[in-house]
Design a protein around this motif. Structure first.
Motif, short mmCIF file in Angstrom:
data_model
loop_
_atom_site.label_atom_id
_atom_site.label_comp_id
_atom_site.label_asym_id
_atom_site.label_seq_id
_atom_site.Cartn_x
_atom_site.Cartn_y
_atom_site.Cartn_z
N ASN A 283 0.83 -1.21 0.00
CA ASN A 283 0.00 0.00 0.00
C ASN A 283 0.86 1.25 0.00
OD1 ASN A 283 -2.41 -1.44 0.09
ND2 ASN A 283 -2.47 -1.48 2.32
N VAL A 284 1.89 1.26 0.84
CA VAL A 284 2.77 2.42 0.93
C VAL A 284 3.44 2.68 -0.41
CG1 VAL A 284 4.86 3.33 2.00
CG2 VAL A 284 3.15 2.18 3.40
N ALA A 285 3.93 1.61 -1.05
CA ALA A 285 4.62 1.75 -2.35
C ALA A 285 3.68 2.30 -3.41
CB ALA A 285 5.18 0.40 -2.78
N ALA A 286 2.40 1.92 -3.34
CA ALA A 286 1.44 2.37 -4.35
C ALA A 286 1.04 3.83 -4.17
CB ALA A 286 0.18 1.50 -4.29
N ILE A 287 1.17 4.37 -2.96
CA ILE A 287 0.64 5.69 -2.66
C ILE A 287 1.70 6.77 -2.56
CG2 ILE A 287 -0.60 7.04 -0.92
CD1 ILE A 287 -2.13 4.51 -0.21
N VAL A 288 2.81 6.45 -1.88
CA VAL A 288 3.74 7.51 -1.47
C VAL A 288 4.49 8.12 -2.65
CG1 VAL A 288 5.85 8.01 -0.16
CG2 VAL A 288 4.04 6.62 0.85
N ALA B 290 -7.56 13.86 6.07
CA ALA B 290 -7.78 13.15 4.81
C ALA B 290 -7.59 11.65 4.99
CB ALA B 290 -6.83 13.67 3.73
N ALA B 291 -6.68 11.22 5.87
CA ALA B 291 -6.48 9.79 6.12
C ALA B 291 -7.71 9.17 6.76
CB ALA B 291 -5.25 9.57 7.00
N LEU C 233 -5.68 13.47 -3.32
CA LEU C 233 -5.02 12.73 -4.38
C LEU C 233 -3.74 12.08 -3.88
CD1 LEU C 233 -5.28 12.02 -7.37
CD2 LEU C 233 -3.82 13.96 -7.90
N PHE C 234 -3.10 12.64 -2.86
CA PHE C 234 -1.94 11.99 -2.26
C PHE C 234 -2.29 10.56 -1.86
CE2 PHE C 234 1.03 15.49 -0.43
CZ PHE C 234 0.91 16.22 -1.60
N TYR C 235 -3.51 10.38 -1.36
CA TYR C 235 -3.93 9.09 -0.82
C TYR C 235 -4.65 8.22 -1.85
CZ TYR C 235 -2.92 10.94 3.86
OH TYR C 235 -2.31 11.46 4.97
N VAL D 30 1.09 8.48 6.41
CA VAL D 30 0.90 9.78 7.04
C VAL D 30 2.22 10.27 7.64
CG1 VAL D 30 -0.24 11.00 8.93
CG2 VAL D 30 -1.56 9.46 7.48
N ALA D 31 2.98 9.36 8.27
CA ALA D 31 4.25 9.75 8.89
C ALA D 31 5.23 10.28 7.84
CB ALA D 31 4.86 8.56 9.63
N ILE D 32 5.32 9.59 6.69
CA ILE D 32 6.22 10.04 5.63
C ILE D 32 5.81 11.41 5.12
CG2 ILE D 32 6.99 9.60 3.25
CD1 ILE D 32 6.89 6.61 3.90
#
Length: 501
Positions: free
Chosen positions: A25-30, A52-53, A218-220, A252-254
């Motif tokens: 999930n992180v790889a797909a979004i960040v 937004a999260a 859109l970030f998410y 969110v942390a990144i």
């Protein structure tokens, strides 16, 4: 943001662990390119990220996971929306998913152009080059067409570039930015971002500020992609939500710490949407005597963008090809080469990207072009998400007995909470997206709103026109075999299907 939700037939339950799914999930979004836009808000950006999260990222993931397990056949959002509202709106949904991705290319490649400009060691000349509209246009087109031609050869080379480019161009630079930002703060350097507790809650009454803030949605975007793997997770009822929470926390942390790092080293008045990430790296490197790393990171970031573009050029277009072969696209757009690549769709996509890229020359600045294309991307994608959430609610009501290996917890209340919050949030963000940003010169408000209205009307009108014009001859044998009918089609045509057998 892949559009092809292909079931993992034959895969064993439990082949994907909680942490693995969270990392997918992180790889797909960040992505780091949008952080300067949120650094405009100072400490209040933390509020926007968390808001937004909670109200978008998590509802998207949960709703998509339920629909993916209930309807794991090919099609993804096309299948889900089509089950609820018919093939017409299912096609609109997947068309929007593909089209917003196409419009996204010029914005992300603008960041690549800036990264290339900052390979030099002279800050003033690098900044001037990055702001040059003709330079930006040339880099955008060279990068995009080069990646398109590379995709014509199939996925072997393209897959390797995507894998290593993401690691080198996104993961490692993100870690460097966050670590140096934290060190910059704890070692007592001058911090340009006010860090008072009162700054955490933004002025929600200032509507001109909300236009940039809505870009966080859109970030998410893209969390729905991982829903295709929910059947491969052991005990999905428990572990899938856990993976969502872990990936949401990491994401969110990144975003939070990356945005703060930019705000620490660049005064708010000097933040530039297209250049400030590179400026932040340069300032951090100077603070720790690591100036030689600046061009290295610039190259890495450009490679990361190229890898991302390389991945998304083929992915969503391949998804709409599969839907097209089921009778939703004319034969000319179904043509593939000897490698099975959808060449005519890619040519059509490239023509759109080329036309949109010229906007960089017409609008007042690169920043203005960047922001209006970003806003158009957001609003189009949010239409798709509104359709997705509406489908989630309707399918719970319309087909309550359809087996759902993963089901949003909380019964009917949970359904309304997740679907209702997601739908209202997407609609509110869609409306806010039409408000011109107060921080960036984008021409007159009338032009801003007019361009967005025309863009969205075209994005919805074109697939409706294509659907209305479709012919039985558009359907291929391959498409008919690989695409199962919708549930409502099975009920309607069951006798005919039985007699044919």
């Amino acid at each position: 943001m892949s559009t092809e939700n292909k079931p993992s037939s034959g895969s064993k339950s439990g082949t994907i662990g909680v942490f693995t799914l969270a990392m997918m999930n992180v790889a797909a979004i960040v992505s780091l390119r949008g952080l300067p836009a949120e650094a405009e808000y100072g400490l209040s950006s933390v509020f926007y990220y968390i808001f937004a999260a909670v109200f978008f990222l998590i509802p998207v993931a949960l709703a998509a996971a339920e629909m993916a397990t209930a309807w794991p056949q090919k099609g993804g959002v096309f299948r889900w929306v089509g089950e609820a509202f018919g093939g017409r709106f299912g096609f609109v949904a997947i068309f929007l998913q593909w089209m917003q991705n196409t419009i996204w290319f010029p914005t992300v490649l603008t960041f690549a152009a800036v990264s290339v400009a900052y390979i030099g060691m002279d800050p003033s000349s690098d900044s001037a080059l990055a702001a040059n509209k003709m330079y930006t246009l040339a880099i955008v087109l060279v990068f995009y067409w080069g990646s398109t031609l590379m995709n014509f050869r199939g996925m072997s080379l393209s897959g390797a570039i995507s894998k290593w480019g993401t690691l080198i161009g996104t993961v490692i630079p993100a870690a460097i930015l966050i670590i140096l930002g934290i060190l910059y703060y704890v070692t007592g350097h001058t911090i340009y971002m006010p860090l008072h507790a009162s700054d955490l809650i933004p002025d929600l009454g200032n509507f001109s500020n909300l236009s940039l803030a809505v870009s966080i949605f859109l970030f998410y975007a893209g969390m729905e992609v991982s829903a295709v793997h929910v059947n491969e997770v052991d005990n999905p009822e428990k572990n899938y939500p856990l993976a969502i929470l872990i990936s949401a926390g990491i994401t969110v942390a990144i975003f939070v710490f990356g945005t703060l790092a930019i705000g620490f080293v660049i005064p708010q008045k000097d933040i530039n949407l297209t250049q400030s990430l590179l400026v932040a790296y340069r300032n951090l490197f100077q603070a720790f005597g690591l100036e030689w790393l600046s061009p290295v990171v610039s190259i890495c970031l450009a490679l990361g963008v190229f890898a991302g573009v390389n991945t998304w050029i083929a992915g969503p277009s391949k998804g709409i090809l599969a839907v097209g072969k089921a009778g939703y696209l004319p034969p000319i757009l179904q043509r593939t080469n000897k490698h099975g690549v959808q060449v005519n769709i890619l040519y059509f996509q490239s023509a759109i990207v080329t036309i949109l890229s010229v906007i960089f020359v017409l609008l007042p600045s690169v920043q203005a072009a960047y922001q209006i294309l970003s806003a158009l991307t957001v609003t189009m994608y949010l239409i798709m998400y509104m359709l997705m959430f509406a489908a989630f609610i309707k399918l719970r009501i319309k087909e309550p007995n359809t087996p759902r290996p993963f089901k949003v917890p909380g019964g009917e209340l949970g359904m309304w909470l997740v679907g209702g919050v997601g739908l209202i949030s997407a609609f509110a963000a869609f409306l806010v997206g039409f408000i011109p940003p107060g921080q960036i010169p984008v021409g007159s408000p009338t032009e801003w709103v007019g361009l967005l209205v025309i863009g969205n009307l075209l994005a919805v009108g074109v697939p409706l026109l294509i659907y209305h014009s479709r012919k039985e001859s558009w359907k291929t044998a391959e498409g008919s075999d690989s695409f199962e009918p919708f549930s409502w089609q099975k009920e309607t045509y069951a006798p005919a299907e039985t007699s044919k057998k």
